[in-house]
Design an enzyme around this catalytic site. Structure first.
Site, PDB file in Angstrom:
ATOM      1  N   TYR A  11      40.531 -38.624 -33.097  1.00 44.79           N
ATOM      2  CA  TYR A  11      40.255 -37.807 -31.786  1.00 44.79           C
ATOM      3  C   TYR A  11      40.826 -36.336 -31.843  1.00 44.79           C
ATOM      4  O   TYR A  11      40.521 -35.693 -31.119  1.00 44.79           O
ATOM      5  CB  TYR A  11      40.749 -38.465 -30.392  1.00 44.79           C
ATOM      6  CG  TYR A  11      40.585 -39.998 -30.092  1.00 44.79           C
ATOM      7  CD1 TYR A  11      39.238 -40.619 -30.926  1.00 44.79           C
ATOM      8  CD2 TYR A  11      40.991 -40.760 -29.287  1.00 44.79           C
ATOM      9  CE1 TYR A  11      38.886 -42.231 -30.504  1.00 44.79           C
ATOM     10  CE2 TYR A  11      40.759 -42.086 -28.969  1.00 44.79           C
ATOM     11  CZ  TYR A  11      39.465 -42.685 -29.398  1.00 44.79           C
ATOM     12  OH  TYR A  11      39.132 -43.975 -29.508  1.00 44.79           O
ATOM     13  N   ASP A  21      46.184 -44.442 -24.970  1.00 45.42           N
ATOM     14  CA  ASP A  21      45.521 -44.793 -25.735  1.00 45.42           C
ATOM     15  C   ASP A  21      44.913 -43.694 -26.851  1.00 45.42           C
ATOM     16  O   ASP A  21      44.104 -42.639 -25.966  1.00 45.42           O
ATOM     17  CB  ASP A  21      44.300 -45.772 -25.632  1.00 45.42           C
ATOM     18  CG  ASP A  21      43.369 -45.970 -26.723  1.00 45.42           C
ATOM     19  OD1 ASP A  21      43.948 -47.289 -27.243  1.00 45.42           O
ATOM     20  OD2 ASP A  21      42.386 -45.499 -27.069  1.00 45.42           O
ATOM     21  N   LYS A  38      45.221 -45.289 -33.745  1.00 45.32           N
ATOM     22  CA  LYS A  38      44.425 -45.927 -34.640  1.00 45.32           C
ATOM     23  C   LYS A  38      44.085 -45.361 -35.988  1.00 45.32           C
ATOM     24  O   LYS A  38      44.261 -43.961 -36.233  1.00 45.32           O
ATOM     25  CB  LYS A  38      42.937 -46.222 -34.087  1.00 45.32           C
ATOM     26  CG  LYS A  38      42.870 -46.723 -32.631  1.00 45.32           C
ATOM     27  CD  LYS A  38      41.588 -46.699 -31.895  1.00 45.32           C
ATOM     28  CE  LYS A  38      41.850 -47.063 -30.489  1.00 45.32           C
ATOM     29  NZ  LYS A  38      41.887 -45.585 -29.748  1.00 45.32           N
TER      30      LYS A  38
END
Length: 314
Positions: A51, A46, A76
């Site tokens: 990030y 994930d 995401k």
């Protein structure tokens, strides 16, 4: 592979491994960490655009030699790319960094739009985040097109309130395959998770150990969730740690959990959280809900998150 992995079924028919490897921490530590995780037997990774770890994840996967079709990769969409014209471009950039042609799951990271910008955190002259005016329904509709384009097998959301999720279901045509939310024995959100079950939306728990991360202002004096006496006691019975019990609780509830760590021993021991708790254990853990939410960037992001959910600070 020695590790017998539990999987859960998504509404697309695909299986999502119950334990995933979360990659939200300093980007430099990620390639070695993901390498260790893949070696240990994690199949579910994930990450997210914000990030800054997609490149490291991509490199680690490539070098691992694990075939792409054996992995479940989630990333995401970040808030600066909510405009429908930006969604597919943002996904393309993620795919390029991850060195893959498709995702298993693409999530809208938050319902809240920022101003369209090449910077992740567009700010005004006073250093305040510039918000955008794109409706998350329109963002999601652009994500639906990414499924048709073959760039992701499934789409979903993260950090939505119940009202936001209900509206999304009413106004779009693809039921989210998953909703990633903060969830742990101190923030159980039982009614909300039940709602997901009824709608066929899988729940992924982030911060499955709670989160005393220094960027959050709550939970400073509480001690750690994994040291909660109830979890520790149940752990002793099974020869497991409190942390492993917290993961097992989520998996027993039918959720996936995405613990993160940079330490080899912890990366491996988190995988051992995939074991069955009996109903009596689950009941005991159900009793330690503090309705304690660690992650709420409402002020910073200019959006009132979780307004109808447990753990909302007024």
């Amino acid at each position: 592979m020695a590790h017998k992995a539990t999987t859960h079924k998504l509404n697309t028919g695909a299986q999502i491994p119950a334990i995933g490897f979360g990659t939200w921490q300093d980007a430099d530590a990620q390639e070695p960490a993901v390498t260790i995780a893949l070696k240990a037997g994690y199949k579910h990774i994930d990450t997210a655009r914000i990030y800054g770890t997609e490149k490291a994840v991509g490199n680690a996967i490539k070098k691992s030699g694990v075939p792409r079709d054996q992995l479940f990769i989630t990333t995401k969409l970040w808030n600066n790319s909510h405009h429908p014209d930006d969604v597919e471009k943002a996904l393309d950039a993620s795919l390029k960094d991850l060195q893959t042609d498709y995702l298993d799951l693409y999530l809208m990271h938050w319902p809240s739009p920022f101003a369209r910008s090449d910077t992740m955190m567009p700010k005004d002259d006073n250093g305040k985040i510039q918000t955008g005016d794109t409706d998350y329904v329109d963002t999601y509709k652009a994500m639906e097109k990414c499924i048709k384009a073959g760039k992701t097998k499934a789409i979903g959301v993260s950090n939505f309130s119940k009202a936001e999720l209900e509206r999304l279901l009413k106004e779009t045509s693809v039921v989210p395959a998953a909703h990633q939310i903060e969830l742990h024995p101190w923030l159980q959100q039982t009614d909300f998770t039940e709602f997901h079950k009824q709608k066929g939306i899988h729940v992924t728990q982030y911060s499955p150990f709670g989160n005393q991360n220094e960027i959050y202002d709550s939970g400073k004096d509480l001690g750690k969730l994994m040291d909660d006496p109830v979890l520790v006691e149940i752990g002793k019975k099974h020869g497991k740690s409190g942390a492993q019990v917290a993961l097992a609780w989520g998996i027993t509830k039918g959720h996936s959990v995405i613990p993160k760590s940079k330490t080899e021993s912890r990366i491996k021991s988190n995988l051992e959280g995939d074991f069955k708790l009996d109903q009596e254990d689950v009941k005991k853990i159900d009793g330690i809900d503090k309705k304690l939410r660690f992650n709420d960037p409402s002020k910073n992001f200019g959006w009132n998150f979780y307004s109808d959910l447990d753990g909302k600070k007024n």
